[in-house]
Design a protein around this motif. Structure first.
Motif, mmCIF file in Angstrom:
data_model
loop_
_atom_site.group_PDB
_atom_site.id
_atom_site.type_symbol
_atom_site.label_atom_id
_atom_site.label_comp_id
_atom_site.label_asym_id
_atom_site.label_seq_id
_atom_site.Cartn_x
_atom_site.Cartn_y
_atom_site.Cartn_z
ATOM 1 N N ALA A 246 0.823 -1.208 0.000
ATOM 2 C CA ALA A 246 0.000 0.000 0.000
ATOM 3 C C ALA A 246 0.857 1.256 0.000
ATOM 4 O O ALA A 246 0.552 2.236 -0.690
ATOM 5 C CB ALA A 246 -0.926 -0.013 1.212
ATOM 6 N N PHE A 247 1.939 1.237 0.766
ATOM 7 C CA PHE A 247 2.825 2.398 0.801
ATOM 8 C C PHE A 247 3.439 2.647 -0.573
ATOM 9 O O PHE A 247 3.472 3.787 -1.061
ATOM 10 C CB PHE A 247 3.935 2.184 1.834
ATOM 11 N N LEU A 248 3.929 1.591 -1.200
ATOM 12 C CA LEU A 248 4.566 1.735 -2.509
ATOM 13 C C LEU A 248 3.568 2.170 -3.575
ATOM 14 O O LEU A 248 3.913 2.895 -4.530
ATOM 15 C CB LEU A 248 5.232 0.417 -2.907
ATOM 16 N N ALA A 249 2.298 1.738 -3.435
ATOM 17 C CA ALA A 249 1.260 2.104 -4.396
ATOM 18 C C ALA A 249 0.575 3.430 -4.055
ATOM 19 O O ALA A 249 -0.326 3.864 -4.771
ATOM 20 C CB ALA A 249 0.214 0.995 -4.468
ATOM 21 N N LYS A 250 1.016 4.051 -2.985
ATOM 22 C CA LYS A 250 0.471 5.342 -2.534
ATOM 23 C C LYS A 250 -1.044 5.257 -2.307
ATOM 24 O O LYS A 250 -1.820 6.093 -2.772
ATOM 25 C CB LYS A 250 0.813 6.454 -3.530
ATOM 26 N N ARG A 251 -1.457 4.208 -1.610
ATOM 27 C CA ARG A 251 -2.861 4.051 -1.253
ATOM 28 C C ARG A 251 -2.959 3.692 0.215
ATOM 29 O O ARG A 251 -1.963 3.370 0.870
ATOM 30 C CB ARG A 251 -3.515 2.949 -2.091
ATOM 31 N N GLN A 252 -4.164 3.746 0.765
ATOM 32 C CA GLN A 252 -4.376 3.376 2.149
ATOM 33 C C GLN A 252 -4.364 1.853 2.277
ATOM 34 O O GLN A 252 -4.991 1.151 1.470
ATOM 35 C CB GLN A 252 -5.734 3.911 2.648
#
Length: 256
Positions: A246-252
């Motif tokens: 999620a961090f790498l994909a810039k999502r929650q």
């Protein structure tokens, strides 16, 4: 016997309420036993991510239910059973629970109330809250396990003043002494604790449990090197992968 400990679970959060109307939620023997049952059950649930402990009617807990004391306090065997099984049964179940536990402290927080609050991970109090353990006025000391608990959380100096002088402290003083995480206007305490619980519920539940286990072990004197053997077993867990992805994909992240 009077009083009850109630537990309601909603949206992955448990709310445990101490209720003894007319006695500022003083703990009866029944309540200690119910406290143990409640936290033992919560520890076994995988759908709960955090717990809030609060008192009913604007007070946290005013201590023990003194009306019951003549029934058992004057016999050493019965007194030991009360403290080692009833009281420590409840406190021990709280301490053994791997869920983050928040204390919503309002009004009186005396004796048993200080002990219960000492089992909580985050403590938020209203400005009108009062803290103490004035049992010297009742002619008896604090039980050893309970004294160790209070001294470890409130500090030895504070425990001495509470027990030797029957001192009572306000919330600002207990915050200054490191016992409280925050002190707020009385009307804001419930909302603040609820917001904290909701933040916890959105975060990684397995990580919270592992952190709780680590902190408990360290507090119990277990050496750090003894924890390393299994400290990284979570590496391939779905929660770990989801958080990084999620961090790498810039999502929650979504922690199921």
């Amino acid at each position: 016997m009077s009083g009850h400990v109630q537990c309601v679970v909603e949206h992955a959060l448990a709310r445990v309420t101490l209720s003894n109307p007319g006695k500022f939620n003083a703990m009866s023997r029944t309540m200690w036993r119910e406290l143990k049952a409640v936290f033992t059950a919560l520890q076994a649930r995988s759908d709960v991510r955090g717990v809030t402990v609060a008192g009913e009617g604007g007070h946290f807990c005013a201590g023990g239910d003194i009306a019951e004391y003549p029934d058992f306090r004057f016999d050493a065997r019965e007194l030991r059973d009360f403290h080692e099984n009833d009281v420590w049964g409840g406190l021990g179940a709280m301490l053994a629970c791997d869920l983050p536990v928040l204390a919503q402290i309002e009004g009186n927080c005396m004796g048993a109330g200080v002990e219960i609050a000492s089992c909580c991970d985050i403590r938020v109090a209203g400005q009108g809250a009062r803290f103490g353990a004035p049992i010297a006025r009742l002619g008896f000391p604090m039980a050893p396990r309970e004294a160790q608990l209070v001294a470890s959380e409130a500090g030895v100096a504070t425990a001495r003043e509470m027990l030797f002088e029957a001192s009572v402290f306000d919330a600002a003083e207990m915050k200054a002494r490191g016992f409280l995480n925050a002190v707020l206007p009385d009307a804001e305490v419930a909302c603040d604790v609820q917001a904290r619980a909701q933040r916890i519920a959105r975060l990684a539940p397995q990580a919270a449990r592992l952190n709780k286990q680590t902190l408990r072990a360290l507090r119990g004197g277990q050496p750090v090197h003894a924890l390393v053997t299994h400290a990284y077993d979570y590496a391939d867990e779905a929660e770990h992968r989801e958080g990084i992805a999620a961090f790498l994909a810039k999502r929650q992240p979504v922690f199921s």
